[in-house]
Design a protein around this motif. Structure first.
Motif, short mmCIF file in Angstrom:
data_model
loop_
_atom_site.label_atom_id
_atom_site.label_comp_id
_atom_site.label_asym_id
_atom_site.label_seq_id
_atom_site.Cartn_x
_atom_site.Cartn_y
_atom_site.Cartn_z
N ALA A 42 0.85 -1.19 0.00
CA ALA A 42 0.00 0.00 0.00
C ALA A 42 0.89 1.25 0.00
CB ALA A 42 -0.91 0.01 1.22
N GLN A 43 0.39 2.27 -0.64
CA GLN A 43 1.18 3.50 -0.71
C GLN A 43 1.06 4.28 0.59
OE1 GLN A 43 -0.92 4.65 -4.17
NE2 GLN A 43 -2.28 6.07 -3.13
N SER A 44 2.09 4.99 0.95
CA SER A 44 2.05 5.82 2.15
C SER A 44 3.01 6.98 2.00
CB SER A 44 2.40 5.00 3.40
OG SER A 44 3.74 4.57 3.35
N VAL A 45 2.77 7.99 2.79
CA VAL A 45 3.58 9.19 2.78
C VAL A 45 3.86 9.56 4.23
CG1 VAL A 45 3.64 11.63 2.26
CG2 VAL A 45 2.68 10.05 0.62
N ALA A 46 5.08 9.95 4.52
CA ALA A 46 5.43 10.37 5.87
C ALA A 46 5.98 11.79 5.84
CB ALA A 46 6.45 9.42 6.48
N GLN A 47 5.44 12.61 6.70
CA GLN A 47 6.00 13.94 6.93
C GLN A 47 6.46 13.94 8.39
OE1 GLN A 47 2.44 15.89 4.47
NE2 GLN A 47 3.92 17.44 5.13
N PRO A 48 7.75 13.82 8.61
CA PRO A 48 8.23 13.56 9.96
C PRO A 48 8.12 14.72 10.92
CG PRO A 48 10.07 13.86 8.44
CD PRO A 48 8.82 13.84 7.62
N GLU A 49 7.92 15.91 10.41
CA GLU A 49 7.86 17.09 11.28
C GLU A 49 6.44 17.63 11.32
OE1 GLU A 49 12.19 18.88 9.90
OE2 GLU A 49 10.48 18.77 8.51
N ASP A 50 5.90 17.77 12.54
CA ASP A 50 4.59 18.40 12.67
C ASP A 50 4.67 19.89 12.40
OD1 ASP A 50 3.64 16.31 15.49
OD2 ASP A 50 3.40 16.01 13.35
N GLN A 51 5.79 20.49 12.80
CA GLN A 51 5.94 21.93 12.66
C GLN A 51 7.38 22.25 12.29
OE1 GLN A 51 3.76 24.39 15.17
NE2 GLN A 51 4.82 26.25 14.54
N VAL A 52 7.52 23.26 11.43
CA VAL A 52 8.82 23.78 11.06
C VAL A 52 8.78 25.29 11.25
CG1 VAL A 52 10.41 24.22 9.13
CG2 VAL A 52 9.35 21.96 9.39
N ASN A 53 9.75 25.81 11.98
CA ASN A 53 9.87 27.25 12.18
C ASN A 53 11.12 27.73 11.45
OD1 ASN A 53 7.62 27.33 13.96
ND2 ASN A 53 8.92 26.71 15.64
N VAL A 54 11.00 28.84 10.75
CA VAL A 54 12.14 29.39 10.03
C VAL A 54 12.03 30.91 10.05
CG1 VAL A 54 10.98 29.26 7.80
CG2 VAL A 54 13.48 29.24 7.89
N ALA A 55 13.17 31.56 10.10
CA ALA A 55 13.19 33.02 10.08
C ALA A 55 12.98 33.52 8.65
CB ALA A 55 14.51 33.53 10.62
N GLU A 56 12.27 34.63 8.54
CA GLU A 56 12.05 35.24 7.23
C GLU A 56 13.39 35.51 6.54
OE1 GLU A 56 10.16 39.06 7.40
OE2 GLU A 56 9.32 38.86 5.39
N GLY A 57 13.45 35.13 5.26
CA GLY A 57 14.67 35.33 4.50
C GLY A 57 15.59 34.12 4.50
N ASN A 58 15.39 33.22 5.43
CA ASN A 58 16.21 32.01 5.47
C ASN A 58 15.64 30.93 4.55
OD1 ASN A 58 17.84 33.24 7.31
ND2 ASN A 58 17.42 31.81 9.01
N PRO A 59 16.47 30.00 4.13
CA PRO A 59 15.93 28.89 3.32
C PRO A 59 15.06 27.98 4.18
CG PRO A 59 18.26 28.57 3.79
CD PRO A 59 17.92 29.93 4.29
N LEU A 60 14.07 27.37 3.54
CA LEU A 60 13.20 26.44 4.27
C LEU A 60 13.18 25.09 3.57
CD1 LEU A 60 10.14 25.81 2.87
CD2 LEU A 60 9.93 28.26 3.26
N THR A 61 12.98 24.05 4.39
CA THR A 61 12.80 22.70 3.88
C THR A 61 11.68 22.04 4.67
OG1 THR A 61 15.14 22.46 3.28
CG2 THR A 61 13.86 20.44 3.54
N VAL A 62 10.76 21.44 3.94
CA VAL A 62 9.71 20.64 4.55
C VAL A 62 9.89 19.22 4.01
CG1 VAL A 62 7.25 20.35 4.94
CG2 VAL A 62 8.18 22.64 4.62
N LYS A 63 10.02 18.26 4.92
CA LYS A 63 10.43 16.92 4.53
C LYS A 63 9.25 16.00 4.21
CE LYS A 63 14.70 17.11 7.22
NZ LYS A 63 15.46 16.53 8.35
N CYS A 64 9.50 15.10 3.26
CA CYS A 64 8.50 14.10 2.89
C CYS A 64 9.22 12.86 2.41
CB CYS A 64 7.62 14.65 1.77
SG CYS A 64 6.48 13.44 1.05
N THR A 65 8.80 11.71 2.91
CA THR A 65 9.27 10.44 2.37
C THR A 65 8.05 9.61 1.98
OG1 THR A 65 9.36 9.41 4.55
CG2 THR A 65 11.39 10.43 3.74
N TYR A 66 8.25 8.70 1.05
CA TYR A 66 7.11 7.96 0.54
C TYR A 66 7.42 6.47 0.44
CZ TYR A 66 9.79 7.78 -3.77
OH TYR A 66 10.78 7.54 -4.69
#
Lengths: 118, 114
Positions: free
Chosen positions: B1-25
């Motif tokens: 069966a297919q599934s997706v995981a987003q390991p972080e419930d919340q990500v905080n980042v300062a304005e102007g900084n790079p951001l990453t939101v993680k996903c594995t499948y």
């Protein structure tokens, strides 16, 4: 603009009192979906219509029904809402059931109806 | 069966900084992968997709995502975060066969701090 429109945006009903949510689309898509989304959770697919063919997800409670009288409109009926049915209900459409390489996006979503149960 | 995981419930980042939101499948065969964004009391808005081709996919609002087959990941990125990027982000997958049925991750709340 072509879009998916859900009315009303907010709906309040009483425990056990039937309620109907509506969705219309101007995209002329073949498929319409209903999702339930509880607070800060992923949308959960309830059912979908491919044209007039209705497909229920295995774990969708019998309390939830749907009607699609024509291509443009689809309704979600909750026969006897319980407190656990309070949620955001999202309608979505897609051109077909099967994604194609040139599809821009698989599903287009409306802004949802937030249902509260008193 | 297919599934997706987003390991972080919340990500905080300062304005102007790079951001990453993680996903594995996890899916049989090669996947179709998607990112959607949801603002408060709104529906999901499509950001970008990976079907085939270049591993780096560019999407709306300056977002991009990198497909990594060996790590079964599809992380969402943006070089410089804006306060207006604060929202709930969902990763989704469907099998290569192209089923309509999207499986969504549980979502990651992104907060961009001024």
């Amino acid at each position: 603009d072509a879009m998916v429109i859900q009315n009303p945006r907010y709906q309040v009903t009483q425990f056990g009192k039937p309620v109907t949510l509506s969705c219309s689309q101007t995209l002329n898509h073949n498929v319409m979906y209903w999702y339930q989304q509880k607070s800060s959770q992923a949308p959960k697919l309830l059912f979908h219509y491919y044209d007039k063919d209705f497909n229920n997800e295995a774990d969708t409670p019998d309390n939830f029904q749907s009607r699609r009288p024509n291509t443009s409109f689809c309704f979600l009926d909750i026969r006897s809402p319980g407190l656990g049915d309070a949620a955001m209900y999202l309608c979505a459409t897609s051109r077909n059931l099967w994604l194609r390489g040139d599809s821009n996006q698989p599903q287009h979503f409306g802004d949802g109806t937030r249902l509260s149960i008193l | 069966a297919q599934s997706v995981a987003q390991p972080e419930d919340q990500v905080n980042v300062a304005e102007g900084n790079p951001l990453t939101v993680k996903c594995t499948y996890s899916v049989s065969g090669n996947p179709y992968l998607f990112w959607y964004v949801q603002y408060p009391n709104r529906g999901l808005q499509f950001l970008l997709k990976y079907i085939t081709g270049d591993n780096l996919v560019k999407g709306s609002y300056g977002f991009e995502a990198e497909f990594n087959k060996s790590q079964t990941s599809f992380h969402l990125k943006k070089p410089s975060a804006l306060v207006s990027d604060s929202a709930l982000y969902f990763c989704a997958v469907s099998p290569r066969a192209g089923s309509y049925q999207l499986t969504f991750g549980k979502g990651t709340k992104l907060s961009v701090i001024p």
